[in-house]
Motif scaffolding. Structure first.
Motif, PDB file in Angstrom:
ATOM      1  N   HIS A 269       2.232  70.572 -17.194  1.00 51.56           N
ATOM      2  CA  HIS A 269       2.787  71.291 -16.046  1.00 51.56           C
ATOM      3  C   HIS A 269       2.630  70.496 -14.754  1.00 51.56           C
ATOM      4  O   HIS A 269       3.356  70.732 -13.787  1.00 51.56           O
ATOM      5  N   ALA A 270       1.699  69.552 -14.729  1.00 53.27           N
ATOM      6  CA  ALA A 270       1.520  68.730 -13.527  1.00 53.27           C
ATOM      7  C   ALA A 270       2.802  67.989 -13.167  1.00 53.27           C
ATOM      8  O   ALA A 270       3.101  67.782 -11.983  1.00 53.27           O
ATOM      9  N   TYR A 271       3.568  67.598 -14.161  1.00 56.95           N
ATOM     10  CA  TYR A 271       4.804  66.850 -13.908  1.00 56.95           C
ATOM     11  C   TYR A 271       5.923  67.733 -13.363  1.00 56.95           C
ATOM     12  O   TYR A 271       6.906  67.232 -12.809  1.00 56.95           O
ATOM     13  N   ASP A 272       5.774  69.049 -13.520  1.00 58.23           N
ATOM     14  CA  ASP A 272       6.788  69.984 -13.029  1.00 58.23           C
ATOM     15  C   ASP A 272       6.378  70.668 -11.731  1.00 58.23           C
ATOM     16  O   ASP A 272       7.116  71.519 -11.221  1.00 58.23           O
TER      17      ASP A 272
ATOM     18  N   ALA B  11      -2.024  68.477  -1.674  1.00 56.58           N
ATOM     19  CA  ALA B  11      -2.942  67.396  -2.018  1.00 56.58           C
ATOM     20  C   ALA B  11      -3.847  67.022  -0.862  1.00 56.58           C
ATOM     21  O   ALA B  11      -3.527  67.252   0.311  1.00 56.58           O
ATOM     22  N   HIS B  12      -4.973  66.393  -1.191  1.00 60.22           N
ATOM     23  CA  HIS B  12      -5.821  65.799  -0.156  1.00 60.22           C
ATOM     24  C   HIS B  12      -5.027  64.679   0.527  1.00 60.22           C
ATOM     25  O   HIS B  12      -5.012  64.589   1.744  1.00 60.22           O
ATOM     26  N   GLY B  13      -4.383  63.817  -0.262  1.00 59.57           N
ATOM     27  CA  GLY B  13      -3.410  62.854   0.257  1.00 59.57           C
ATOM     28  C   GLY B  13      -3.860  62.095   1.486  1.00 59.57           C
ATOM     29  O   GLY B  13      -3.156  62.081   2.488  1.00 59.57           O
ATOM     30  N   SER B  14      -5.005  61.430   1.410  1.00 64.07           N
ATOM     31  CA  SER B  14      -5.550  60.761   2.587  1.00 64.07           C
ATOM     32  C   SER B  14      -4.824  59.468   2.933  1.00 64.07           C
ATOM     33  O   SER B  14      -4.904  58.989   4.066  1.00 64.07           O
ATOM     34  N   GLY B  15      -4.137  58.884   1.956  1.00 65.06           N
ATOM     35  CA  GLY B  15      -3.455  57.613   2.210  1.00 65.06           C
ATOM     36  C   GLY B  15      -4.277  56.405   1.804  1.00 65.06           C
ATOM     37  O   GLY B  15      -3.953  55.281   2.197  1.00 65.06           O
ATOM     38  N   THR B  16      -5.333  56.624   1.001  1.00 70.79           N
ATOM     39  CA  THR B  16      -6.076  55.504   0.424  1.00 70.79           C
ATOM     40  C   THR B  16      -5.742  55.420  -1.060  1.00 70.79           C
ATOM     41  O   THR B  16      -5.520  56.440  -1.720  1.00 70.79           O
ATOM     42  N   LYS B  17      -5.745  54.207  -1.568  1.00 70.09           N
ATOM     43  CA  LYS B  17      -5.347  53.992  -2.961  1.00 70.09           C
ATOM     44  C   LYS B  17      -6.251  54.754  -3.921  1.00 70.09           C
ATOM     45  O   LYS B  17      -5.774  55.429  -4.844  1.00 70.09           O
ATOM     46  N   GLN B  18      -7.570  54.676  -3.722  1.00 71.68           N
ATOM     47  CA  GLN B  18      -8.465  55.308  -4.680  1.00 71.68           C
ATOM     48  C   GLN B  18      -8.337  56.823  -4.653  1.00 71.68           C
ATOM     49  O   GLN B  18      -8.400  57.482  -5.698  1.00 71.68           O
ATOM     50  N   ASN B  19      -8.102  57.422  -3.477  1.00 74.57           N
ATOM     51  CA  ASN B  19      -7.942  58.866  -3.425  1.00 74.57           C
ATOM     52  C   ASN B  19      -6.658  59.300  -4.117  1.00 74.57           C
ATOM     53  O   ASN B  19      -6.654  60.251  -4.902  1.00 74.57           O
ATOM     54  N   ASP B  20      -5.564  58.628  -3.827  1.00 77.28           N
ATOM     55  CA  ASP B  20      -4.281  59.037  -4.396  1.00 77.28           C
ATOM     56  C   ASP B  20      -4.310  58.988  -5.920  1.00 77.28           C
ATOM     57  O   ASP B  20      -3.802  59.893  -6.600  1.00 77.28           O
ATOM     58  N   ARG B  21      -4.893  57.940  -6.467  1.00 81.62           N
ATOM     59  CA  ARG B  21      -4.937  57.800  -7.927  1.00 81.62           C
ATOM     60  C   ARG B  21      -5.948  58.763  -8.543  1.00 81.62           C
ATOM     61  O   ARG B  21      -5.725  59.287  -9.634  1.00 81.62           O
ATOM     62  N   HIS B  22      -7.036  59.012  -7.823  1.00 81.29           N
ATOM     63  CA  HIS B  22      -8.058  59.943  -8.285  1.00 81.29           C
ATOM     64  C   HIS B  22      -7.491  61.356  -8.421  1.00 81.29           C
ATOM     65  O   HIS B  22      -7.642  62.017  -9.455  1.00 81.29           O
ATOM     66  N   GLU B  23      -6.814  61.854  -7.382  1.00 83.16           N
ATOM     67  CA  GLU B  23      -6.346  63.230  -7.479  1.00 83.16           C
ATOM     68  C   GLU B  23      -5.105  63.367  -8.354  1.00 83.16           C
ATOM     69  O   GLU B  23      -4.900  64.409  -8.979  1.00 83.16           O
ATOM     70  N   THR B  24      -4.300  62.320  -8.449  1.00 88.30           N
ATOM     71  CA  THR B  24      -3.194  62.364  -9.408  1.00 88.30           C
ATOM     72  C   THR B  24      -3.735  62.550 -10.822  1.00 88.30           C
ATOM     73  O   THR B  24      -3.227  63.377 -11.594  1.00 88.30           O
ATOM     74  N   ALA B  25      -4.789  61.812 -11.146  1.00 89.24           N
ATOM     75  CA  ALA B  25      -5.417  61.956 -12.465  1.00 89.24           C
ATOM     76  C   ALA B  25      -6.004  63.350 -12.643  1.00 89.24           C
ATOM     77  O   ALA B  25      -5.925  63.941 -13.731  1.00 89.24           O
ATOM     78  N   ALA B  26      -6.593  63.889 -11.576  1.00 93.80           N
ATOM     79  CA  ALA B  26      -7.189  65.222 -11.653  1.00 93.80           C
ATOM     80  C   ALA B  26      -6.128  66.287 -11.917  1.00 93.80           C
ATOM     81  O   ALA B  26      -6.345  67.208 -12.719  1.00 93.80           O
ATOM     82  N   PHE B  27      -4.976  66.181 -11.248  1.00 93.86           N
ATOM     83  CA  PHE B  27      -3.907  67.164 -11.462  1.00 93.86           C
ATOM     84  C   PHE B  27      -3.427  67.117 -12.917  1.00 93.86           C
ATOM     85  O   PHE B  27      -3.196  68.153 -13.542  1.00 93.86           O
ATOM     86  N   LYS B  28      -3.291  65.931 -13.450  1.00 96.65           N
ATOM     87  CA  LYS B  28      -2.846  65.805 -14.842  1.00 96.65           C
ATOM     88  C   LYS B  28      -3.876  66.374 -15.806  1.00 96.65           C
ATOM     89  O   LYS B  28      -3.544  67.041 -16.785  1.00 96.65           O
ATOM     90  N   ARG B  29      -5.154  66.096 -15.519  1.00100.78           N
ATOM     91  CA  ARG B  29      -6.228  66.566 -16.394  1.00100.78           C
ATOM     92  C   ARG B  29      -6.311  68.090 -16.395  1.00100.78           C
ATOM     93  O   ARG B  29      -6.530  68.714 -17.438  1.00100.78           O
ATOM     94  N   ALA B  30      -6.149  68.708 -15.202  1.00104.78           N
ATOM     95  CA  ALA B  30      -6.312  70.159 -15.086  1.00104.78           C
ATOM     96  C   ALA B  30      -5.055  70.941 -15.450  1.00104.78           C
ATOM     97  O   ALA B  30      -5.143  72.012 -16.057  1.00104.78           O
ATOM     98  N   LEU B  31      -3.895  70.429 -15.072  1.00107.20           N
ATOM     99  CA  LEU B  31      -2.649  71.173 -15.272  1.00107.20           C
ATOM    100  C   LEU B  31      -1.876  70.747 -16.509  1.00107.20           C
ATOM    101  O   LEU B  31      -0.892  71.402 -16.889  1.00107.20           O
ATOM    102  N   GLY B  32      -2.280  69.645 -17.126  1.00113.08           N
ATOM    103  CA  GLY B  32      -1.589  69.178 -18.325  1.00113.08           C
ATOM    104  C   GLY B  32      -0.146  68.795 -18.042  1.00113.08           C
ATOM    105  O   GLY B  32       0.174  68.258 -16.980  1.00113.08           O
TER     106      GLY B  32
END
Length: 421
Positions: A331-334, A308-329
């Motif tokens: 499977h993101a949870y696994d 992950a980019h994982g910068s340690g800011t709230k907006q980044n963490d939530r942004h890329e978490t959403a992106a992983f779910k959107r792209a990986l469906g």
């Protein structure tokens, strides 16, 4: 069919790790190297910590003239490149120089040298016009970031495509992605690529202070960067460099080279939205992931690990978490996800390449480095972020992602050597 690019050499200078082995040991241990700033007096600033490299250019083999000519970011790149070249086993002096290229990434260029020379030339800002008689004769080099790539070209004897990539915090991914494209299109057989950054100076610190992007956990620097943790309060600046040797697969096979991984896919998108802001849905990062997987001929279920980019800011963490779910469906949870900035801080244009280098540990050691300092997960970030302790697991395909100011979203796919084309 286009040619395939593989990584055959790695060189690293990072906080807590001079050299690839020390860096990998730090990541595998989940140990943080961020600390109180020692490069300058940081007492006037909001955030007073950073990921500093214990780097001495003279001890690292640079001569007095090189040290005076080069900004610290260039010094880091040259030393890391030397390690990568030696590690690859490529005999650069025996190659056709027109088939050797360079692609280096950096976000803020020679910031430390520019600030130092401005202070001297302006007499600490007392004069509007800077008197060049008081500055180093190499000031022009500091104004021109491409001189960093030129230094690597001279080191490797590269007379092929040589470029400088500056796309903010995605520079370290984009430079490697572009290098792989040079190999795929047949413009080069070997490319020295990666990212470097030495931004630790008052001007950079205050810029991040002003936008409230950096952590203020000054009483506990090692615990300050907390990606995906509910108590996070911002990023921690850092310096560092990682340089890789990329080769055409057949070129590498003919000489019996050690293969770390294949660069299987790369894509970048921009949100065209805000200089520092991110859409919470993560659409553009998800689009970049989709395009990367398509290029790599991988399905979402083939992804074994996401760095992950994982910068340690709230907006980044939530942004890329959403992106992983959107792209990986589902499977993101696994899929294990972890962020190295929790250990080495955010070195802007270098961090993408440092994260690529760290991902190679997963292939080499069947071990996924953890997200350090993740004690209280944010409920809105509900994926498997490998908290605190590295995990033994075979990785055949990994994604590493990055976000940059200006809205840049970049993704690189790495595949275990010997995988399907």
């Amino acid at each position: 069919m286009s040619r395939r690019a593989v990584i055959t050499g790695v060189g690293v200078l990072a906080p807590g790790g001079n050299g690839t082995k020390e860096y990998w040991d730090l990541l595998a241990a989940g140990r943080s190297a961020t600390r109180a700033i020692t490069h300058f007096d940081a007492s006037p600033y909001r955030s007073r910590m950073a990921g500093e490299c214990d780097f001495d250019p003279g001890t690292a083999g640079l001569g007095p003239q090189q040290i005076r000519r080069m900004d610290r970011a260039t010094q880091l790149a040259v030393v890391a490149a030397g390690e990568a070249m030696a590690d690859s086993g490529v005999e650069f002096d025996r190659l056709d120089p027109t088939r050797v290229g360079v692609g280096l990434g950096c976000a803020v260029g020679s910031t430390t040298s520019l600030e130092r020379e401005y202070i001297v030339g302006s007499d600490r800002g007392r004069h509007w016009e800077v008197d060049q008689a008081y500055t180093l004769p190499h000031l022009y080099d500091y104004f021109t970031p491409s001189t960093m790539a030129a230094e690597l070209a001279w080191l490797a004897g590269a007379e092929g495509p040589v470029s400088m990539v500056s796309t903010g915090c995605t520079s370290g991914i984009d430079s490697v992605g572009h290098a792989a494209e040079l190999i795929a299109e047949g413009s080069a057989d070997v490319v020295l690529t990666g990212g470097t950054e030495a931004p630790l100076s008052p001007i950079t610190t205050v810029c991040f202070d002003v936008i409230r992007a950096s952590s203020t956990r000054n009483d506990d620097p090692a615990q300050a960067c907390r990606p995906f943790d509910l108590t996070r309060d911002g990023l921690v600046l850092a310096e560092g460099a990682a340089v890789l040797v990329l080769e055409d697969l057949e070129h590498a096979r003919r000489r019996g080279a050690r293969l770390y991984a294949e660069v299987a896919g790369y894509a970048s998108r921009c949100n065209a939205y805000h200089m520092t802001g991110l859409h919470p849905e993560g659409r553009e990062m998800a689009m970049a992931i989709d395009a990367t997987l398509a290029q790599a001929r991988l399905a979402p279920e083939d992804v074994d690990y996401v760095n992950a980019h994982g910068s340690g800011t709230k907006q980044n963490d939530r942004h890329e978490t959403a992106a992983f779910k959107r792209a990986l469906g589902r499977h993101a949870y696994d899929t294990p996800v972890s962020g190295f900035k929790s250990m080495v801080g955010h070195s802007l244009g270098a961090i993408g390449s440092l994260e690529i280098a760290g991902c190679l540990l997963a292939f080499e050691k069947d071990l996924i480095p953890p997200t350090a300092n993740l004690h209280e997960p944010d409920p809105e970030c509900d994926l498997d972020y490998v908290p605190l302790v590295a995990r033994e697991q075979r990785v055949d395909a990994a994604l590493t992602v990055g976000s940059g100011f200006g809205g840049f979203q970049s993704v690189l796919a790495l595949r275990r050597p010997g995988g399907k084309a």
